[in-house]
Design a protein around this motif. Sequence first.
Motif, PDB file in Angstrom:
ATOM      1  N   ALA A 185     -31.655 -59.153  47.506  1.00 27.25           N
ATOM      2  CA  ALA A 185     -31.991 -60.159  46.498  1.00 27.25           C
ATOM      3  C   ALA A 185     -31.814 -59.613  45.082  1.00 27.25           C
ATOM      4  CB  ALA A 185     -33.412 -60.653  46.717  1.00 27.25           C
ATOM      5  N   TRP A 186     -32.150 -58.343  44.867  1.00 28.79           N
ATOM      6  CA  TRP A 186     -32.049 -57.805  43.508  1.00 28.79           C
ATOM      7  C   TRP A 186     -30.609 -57.838  43.018  1.00 28.79           C
ATOM      8  CZ3 TRP A 186     -28.782 -53.848  42.480  1.00 28.79           C
ATOM      9  CH2 TRP A 186     -28.424 -52.996  43.531  1.00 28.79           C
ATOM     10  N   GLN A 187     -29.665 -57.614  43.925  1.00 29.09           N
ATOM     11  CA  GLN A 187     -28.255 -57.640  43.536  1.00 29.09           C
ATOM     12  C   GLN A 187     -27.845 -59.072  43.150  1.00 29.09           C
ATOM     13  OE1 GLN A 187     -25.654 -55.900  46.439  1.00 29.09           O
ATOM     14  NE2 GLN A 187     -23.812 -56.273  45.223  1.00 29.09           N
ATOM     15  N   TRP A 188     -28.267 -60.035  43.973  1.00 31.44           N
ATOM     16  CA  TRP A 188     -27.977 -61.433  43.648  1.00 31.44           C
ATOM     17  C   TRP A 188     -28.650 -61.847  42.346  1.00 31.44           C
ATOM     18  CZ3 TRP A 188     -24.137 -64.168  44.886  1.00 31.44           C
ATOM     19  CH2 TRP A 188     -23.530 -64.063  46.143  1.00 31.44           C
ATOM     20  N   PHE A 189     -29.874 -61.353  42.134  1.00 36.77           N
ATOM     21  CA  PHE A 189     -30.577 -61.687  40.895  1.00 36.77           C
ATOM     22  C   PHE A 189     -29.780 -61.218  39.681  1.00 36.77           C
ATOM     23  CE2 PHE A 189     -33.250 -60.490  37.346  1.00 36.77           C
ATOM     24  CZ  PHE A 189     -33.920 -61.692  37.098  1.00 36.77           C
ATOM     25  N   MET A 190     -29.272 -59.999  39.743  1.00 36.96           N
ATOM     26  CA  MET A 190     -28.499 -59.456  38.620  1.00 36.96           C
ATOM     27  C   MET A 190     -27.242 -60.294  38.369  1.00 36.96           C
ATOM     28  SD  MET A 190     -30.036 -56.594  37.533  1.00 36.96           S
ATOM     29  CE  MET A 190     -28.807 -55.509  36.873  1.00 36.96           C
ATOM     30  N   GLU A 191     -26.554 -60.652  39.440  1.00 38.78           N
ATOM     31  CA  GLU A 191     -25.321 -61.421  39.292  1.00 38.78           C
ATOM     32  C   GLU A 191     -25.606 -62.832  38.776  1.00 38.78           C
ATOM     33  OE1 GLU A 191     -22.564 -61.297  42.568  1.00 38.78           O
ATOM     34  OE2 GLU A 191     -23.115 -59.232  43.047  1.00 38.78           O
ATOM     35  N   LEU A 192     -26.647 -63.465  39.320  1.00 36.16           N
ATOM     36  CA  LEU A 192     -26.993 -64.809  38.862  1.00 36.16           C
ATOM     37  C   LEU A 192     -27.447 -64.788  37.412  1.00 36.16           C
ATOM     38  CD1 LEU A 192     -27.334 -67.822  39.554  1.00 36.16           C
ATOM     39  CD2 LEU A 192     -29.697 -67.286  40.221  1.00 36.16           C
ATOM     40  N   ASP A 193     -28.236 -63.785  37.053  1.00 36.33           N
ATOM     41  CA  ASP A 193     -28.701 -63.670  35.668  1.00 36.33           C
ATOM     42  C   ASP A 193     -27.520 -63.560  34.709  1.00 36.33           C
ATOM     43  OD1 ASP A 193     -30.862 -63.206  33.633  1.00 36.33           O
ATOM     44  OD2 ASP A 193     -29.799 -61.293  33.454  1.00 36.33           O
ATOM     45  N   GLU A 194     -26.541 -62.780  35.063  1.00 32.62           N
ATOM     46  CA  GLU A 194     -25.350 -62.629  34.224  1.00 32.62           C
ATOM     47  C   GLU A 194     -24.607 -63.965  34.099  1.00 32.62           C
ATOM     48  OE1 GLU A 194     -21.119 -60.239  34.434  1.00 32.62           O
ATOM     49  OE2 GLU A 194     -22.902 -59.266  35.271  1.00 32.62           O
ATOM     50  N   ALA A 195     -24.476 -64.677  35.218  1.00 29.97           N
ATOM     51  CA  ALA A 195     -23.775 -65.961  35.198  1.00 29.97           C
ATOM     52  C   ALA A 195     -24.523 -66.986  34.352  1.00 29.97           C
ATOM     53  CB  ALA A 195     -23.596 -66.476  36.621  1.00 29.97           C
ATOM     54  N   LEU A 196     -25.840 -67.057  34.499  1.00 34.06           N
ATOM     55  CA  LEU A 196     -26.617 -68.042  33.750  1.00 34.06           C
ATOM     56  C   LEU A 196     -26.666 -67.701  32.264  1.00 34.06           C
ATOM     57  CD1 LEU A 196     -29.580 -68.760  36.206  1.00 34.06           C
ATOM     58  CD2 LEU A 196     -27.369 -69.924  35.987  1.00 34.06           C
ATOM     59  N   THR A 197     -26.659 -66.428  31.950  1.00 43.88           N
ATOM     60  CA  THR A 197     -26.596 -66.020  30.533  1.00 43.88           C
ATOM     61  C   THR A 197     -25.290 -66.505  29.917  1.00 43.88           C
ATOM     62  OG1 THR A 197     -28.010 -64.102  30.932  1.00 43.88           O
ATOM     63  CG2 THR A 197     -26.613 -64.050  28.955  1.00 43.88           C
ATOM     64  N   ALA A 198     -24.200 -66.364  30.652  1.00 39.95           N
ATOM     65  CA  ALA A 198     -22.898 -66.832  30.153  1.00 39.95           C
ATOM     66  C   ALA A 198     -22.887 -68.346  29.974  1.00 39.95           C
ATOM     67  CB  ALA A 198     -21.784 -66.395  31.106  1.00 39.95           C
ATOM     68  N   VAL A 199     -23.438 -69.074  30.943  1.00 41.12           N
ATOM     69  CA  VAL A 199     -23.509 -70.539  30.823  1.00 41.12           C
ATOM     70  C   VAL A 199     -24.344 -70.928  29.602  1.00 41.12           C
ATOM     71  CG1 VAL A 199     -24.432 -72.633  31.901  1.00 41.12           C
ATOM     72  CG2 VAL A 199     -23.143 -71.000  33.278  1.00 41.12           C
ATOM     73  N   GLY A 200     -25.422 -70.208  29.375  1.00 45.93           N
ATOM     74  CA  GLY A 200     -26.314 -70.517  28.259  1.00 45.93           C
ATOM     75  C   GLY A 200     -25.689 -70.346  26.890  1.00 45.93           C
ATOM     76  N   GLU A 201     -24.607 -69.581  26.807  1.00 46.75           N
ATOM     77  CA  GLU A 201     -23.980 -69.349  25.508  1.00 46.75           C
ATOM     78  C   GLU A 201     -23.431 -70.621  24.879  1.00 46.75           C
ATOM     79  OE1 GLU A 201     -21.145 -66.234  26.158  1.00 46.75           O
ATOM     80  OE2 GLU A 201     -22.704 -64.720  26.449  1.00 46.75           O
ATOM     81  N   ASP A 202     -23.110 -71.629  25.678  1.00 44.07           N
ATOM     82  CA  ASP A 202     -22.596 -72.890  25.143  1.00 44.07           C
ATOM     83  C   ASP A 202     -23.674 -73.960  25.040  1.00 44.07           C
ATOM     84  OD1 ASP A 202     -19.994 -72.234  24.555  1.00 44.07           O
ATOM     85  OD2 ASP A 202     -19.227 -72.773  26.527  1.00 44.07           O
ATOM     86  N   ALA A 203     -24.931 -73.597  25.228  1.00 42.31           N
ATOM     87  CA  ALA A 203     -26.005 -74.587  25.242  1.00 42.31           C
ATOM     88  C   ALA A 203     -26.101 -75.353  23.923  1.00 42.31           C
ATOM     89  CB  ALA A 203     -27.338 -73.918  25.561  1.00 42.31           C
ATOM     90  N   ASP A 204     -25.968 -74.669  22.804  1.00 39.72           N
ATOM     91  CA  ASP A 204     -26.088 -75.348  21.516  1.00 39.72           C
ATOM     92  C   ASP A 204     -25.010 -76.414  21.343  1.00 39.72           C
ATOM     93  OD1 ASP A 204     -28.318 -73.870  20.882  1.00 39.72           O
ATOM     94  OD2 ASP A 204     -27.251 -72.470  19.578  1.00 39.72           O
ATOM     95  N   ARG A 205     -23.820 -76.116  21.805  1.00 36.62           N
ATOM     96  CA  ARG A 205     -22.736 -77.100  21.704  1.00 36.62           C
ATOM     97  C   ARG A 205     -23.003 -78.295  22.598  1.00 36.62           C
ATOM     98  NH1 ARG A 205     -17.462 -73.878  22.952  1.00 36.62           N
ATOM     99  NH2 ARG A 205     -16.384 -75.750  22.283  1.00 36.62           N
ATOM    100  N   ARG A 206     -23.514 -78.050  23.798  1.00 39.61           N
ATOM    101  CA  ARG A 206     -23.841 -79.157  24.701  1.00 39.61           C
ATOM    102  C   ARG A 206     -24.979 -80.001  24.143  1.00 39.61           C
ATOM    103  NH1 ARG A 206     -22.587 -75.048  28.672  1.00 39.61           N
ATOM    104  NH2 ARG A 206     -24.761 -74.398  28.660  1.00 39.61           N
ATOM    105  N   LEU A 207     -25.992 -79.346  23.599  1.00 37.64           N
ATOM    106  CA  LEU A 207     -27.107 -80.083  23.003  1.00 37.64           C
ATOM    107  C   LEU A 207     -26.642 -80.928  21.823  1.00 37.64           C
ATOM    108  CD1 LEU A 207     -29.883 -77.371  23.202  1.00 37.64           C
ATOM    109  CD2 LEU A 207     -30.109 -79.706  24.073  1.00 37.64           C
ATOM    110  N   ALA A 208     -25.792 -80.355  20.986  1.00 38.10           N
ATOM    111  CA  ALA A 208     -25.273 -81.109  19.836  1.00 38.10           C
ATOM    112  C   ALA A 208     -24.462 -82.312  20.303  1.00 38.10           C
ATOM    113  CB  ALA A 208     -24.426 -80.194  18.951  1.00 38.10           C
ATOM    114  N   TYR A 209     -23.680 -82.126  21.355  1.00 41.34           N
ATOM    115  CA  TYR A 209     -22.903 -83.235  21.914  1.00 41.34           C
ATOM    116  C   TYR A 209     -23.833 -84.340  22.400  1.00 41.34           C
ATOM    117  CZ  TYR A 209     -20.387 -85.849  25.492  1.00 41.34           C
ATOM    118  OH  TYR A 209     -19.874 -86.860  26.260  1.00 41.34           O
TER     119      TYR A 209
END
Length: 199
Positions: free
Chosen positions: A166-190
């Motif tokens: 699980a810890w390995q999956w947690f690290m990978e998922l955390d990295e993926a969700l951090t990347a998705v979150g980088e565009d959050a401001d643009r999505r919110l503005a839209y």
Amino acid sequence: MTAGDTPSIATDDLDDPPLRPLPERAALLLGQVGAPPRLVAHLRAVHDVAAQLLEWVRPRCPGLELDAEAVLFGAATHDIGKALHPAELSGPGARHEAAGRELLLEHGVPAGLARFAGTHASWTAPGTGVEDLLVSLADKVWKNKRVPELEDLVVARLAETDGRPAWQWFMELDEALTAVGEDADRRLAYQMSHPLGRR
């Protein structure tokens, strides 16, 4: 709102942010129920994030049995009940959940797809599938909101499927969700660029 507004918001190409169009059936349903423009914009943003999550998970966990089309349709319609409870577009409330499920059923959507309108906020309920978890996750991370309990449930499903810790999956998922979150401001503005009410 004219009949042409909903399909336009749901499917027109965008450059900023680049969001995938909603599935045709979802776009038509949103038009039929008179969904407010901001709701359609929200659903488009969540749908796009759900597609990103699917693109991330499928090659990393090929043994995970999931219905990708159900995830995409669920993300595209999960808040459809807010067409009946528009105050919940800008404030708290859960009346849209049961109302959305019933609305979808009334429009001929099978129960297996209509369920997402009710399950997107109840990921700990018995019988919650991985599709429900991914729709719930997309509905949070589109705006860069992190919910550890939800993420832990996703990690547990991934770890159960392929046996990696699980810890390995947690690290990978955390990295993926951090990347998705980088565009959050643009999505919110839209989303916020669209009116709450029908024109």
